[in-house]
Design an enzyme around this catalytic site. Sequence first.
Site, PDB file in Angstrom:
ATOM      1  N   THR A 121      -7.615   1.854 -11.070  1.00 30.61           N
ATOM      2  CA  THR A 121      -6.824   3.462 -11.027  1.00 30.61           C
ATOM      3  C   THR A 121      -5.855   3.304 -11.977  1.00 30.61           C
ATOM      4  O   THR A 121      -5.374   4.603 -12.458  1.00 30.61           O
ATOM      5  CB  THR A 121      -5.592   3.322  -9.819  1.00 30.61           C
TER       6      THR A 121
ATOM      7  N   ASP B 114     -14.767   1.249  -9.788  1.00 36.18           N
ATOM      8  CA  ASP B 114     -13.738   1.093  -7.797  1.00 36.18           C
ATOM      9  C   ASP B 114     -14.472   0.464  -7.900  1.00 36.18           C
ATOM     10  O   ASP B 114     -15.224  -0.435  -7.357  1.00 36.18           O
ATOM     11  CB  ASP B 114     -13.779   2.465  -7.393  1.00 36.18           C
TER      12      ASP B 114
ATOM     13  N   SER C  41     -13.730  -1.179  -5.156  1.00 39.31           N
ATOM     14  CA  SER C  41     -14.596  -1.282  -4.033  1.00 39.31           C
ATOM     15  C   SER C  41     -15.714  -1.246  -4.298  1.00 39.31           C
ATOM     16  O   SER C  41     -17.597  -1.528  -3.552  1.00 39.31           O
ATOM     17  CB  SER C  41     -14.911  -0.479  -2.805  1.00 39.31           C
TER      18      SER C  41
ATOM     19  N   GLN D 136      -6.659 -15.044  11.411  1.00 37.85           N
ATOM     20  CA  GLN D 136      -6.797 -14.075  11.186  1.00 37.85           C
ATOM     21  C   GLN D 136      -5.706 -13.328  10.425  1.00 37.85           C
ATOM     22  O   GLN D 136      -5.110 -12.850   9.202  1.00 37.85           O
ATOM     23  CB  GLN D 136      -6.524 -12.733  12.252  1.00 37.85           C
ATOM     24  N   CYS D 137      -4.480 -14.903  10.425  1.00 41.72           N
ATOM     25  CA  CYS D 137      -2.917 -14.309  10.288  1.00 41.72           C
ATOM     26  C   CYS D 137      -2.934 -14.712   8.815  1.00 41.72           C
ATOM     27  O   CYS D 137      -3.398 -14.777   7.967  1.00 41.72           O
ATOM     28  CB  CYS D 137      -2.360 -15.333  10.683  1.00 41.72           C
TER      29      CYS D 137
HETATM   30  N1  ASP Z   1     -10.050   1.802  -5.435  1.00 41.63           N
HETATM   31  C1  ASP Z   1      -8.795   1.841  -6.778  1.00 41.63           C
HETATM   32  C2  ASP Z   1      -9.535   0.153  -6.717  1.00 41.63           C
HETATM   33  O1  ASP Z   1      -9.916  -0.788  -6.030  1.00 41.63           O
HETATM   34  C3  ASP Z   1      -7.872   1.489  -6.394  1.00 41.63           C
HETATM   35  C4  ASP Z   1      -6.572   0.382  -7.453  1.00 41.63           C
HETATM   36  O2  ASP Z   1      -7.255   0.425  -8.828  1.00 41.63           O
HETATM   37  O3  ASP Z   1      -6.131  -0.291  -7.115  1.00 41.63           O
HETATM   38  O4  ASP Z   1     -10.197   0.541  -7.778  1.00 41.63           O
END
Ligand code: ASP
Length: 342
Positions: A15, A59, A61, A278-279
Amino acid sequence: MREQTSILIIYTGGTIGMVQDPKSGVLKPLTFKNLYRYLPVLENFDYQFDFYTFRPLLDSSNMSPSFWIELAKVIEENYESFDGFVVLHGSDTMAYTASALSFMLENLNKPVIFTGSQLPLGMVRTDGRENFINSIEIAAASEQETPVVPEVAICFENKLYRGNRTTKFNAEHFGAFVSGNYPVLAEVGVYIRYYGDLILKPNFKKLKVHKELDENIAILKLFPGINQNIVRNTLTTPGLKAVILETFGAGNAPTVAWFLDLLKEAVENGIVLFNVTQCKGGSVDIGKYETSAELGKIGVIGGTDITTESAVTKLMYLLGCGFPKKEVERLLQVSLRGEMTV
Ligand code: ASP
């Protein structure tokens, strides 16, 4: 005359690097050519900047171990020429990339500061401007010609965290990260206050970059009602070498026989089982409760207060080094880069 501090800014995507097309309103990636338009203050720094842009921009992900290797190579190739590195990266998987890089960059003696934002740089209320500028200051900070933060860190919303201690915990707040088991390394206010006792010390050894990562691992997140087939199928995945068991509380898991038998079988088949809670805060303490004592007997390794992000990348790194199972299990219990409390 003192040489000018040099910073390499590495732009991977996310982003932070977005600007809004004034006509269509669509977000599109920023180019470094117009970076100074959105951040004219960059011209006021008495530092020398250079830019490296990944193609395509991702991105976060879509980041993967092969991307982490590319990033490590960029740092390796430029290591001697720069005083510090700022990595612009999406926040979604930033904690994974920062954790991975912390393991891959052995003997790191320079700052590698990750940052990003929740709102694009091209937006009026962006948090990216502040995050970016703070990261540059931190990457450039030195005392007696020694970097103040010679480690992989994440700078977000006026706080600096050890990269391999962080987790993204909020998708909307500007403060997107938490470091539940390790205090912040620095806080940004009128001054940037560094907590020197908490920051790793340089060892002045030659950088060694590890570029082999083994992805044959899995995470098995426990939940009440988890079924036998799911556990069995995960633990018998072909090629599997290690599993992170995401357990409850202080490392607890069901004591039902079928579950313990499947774990035992996996250990006997040479699979490393790593117990991570998991905490978001606190530590695995095998044997504290009856519900974890059995895991210890079977040979499940306790991860104390390591994050899942760090556990994933540490396992990929250790398996990638080609260590035998016993050595992997030993090193999982040693803090290699400040990733866990031992
Ligand atoms: N979906 C974006 C990413 O991780 C969100 C961000 O940039 O914070 O690439």
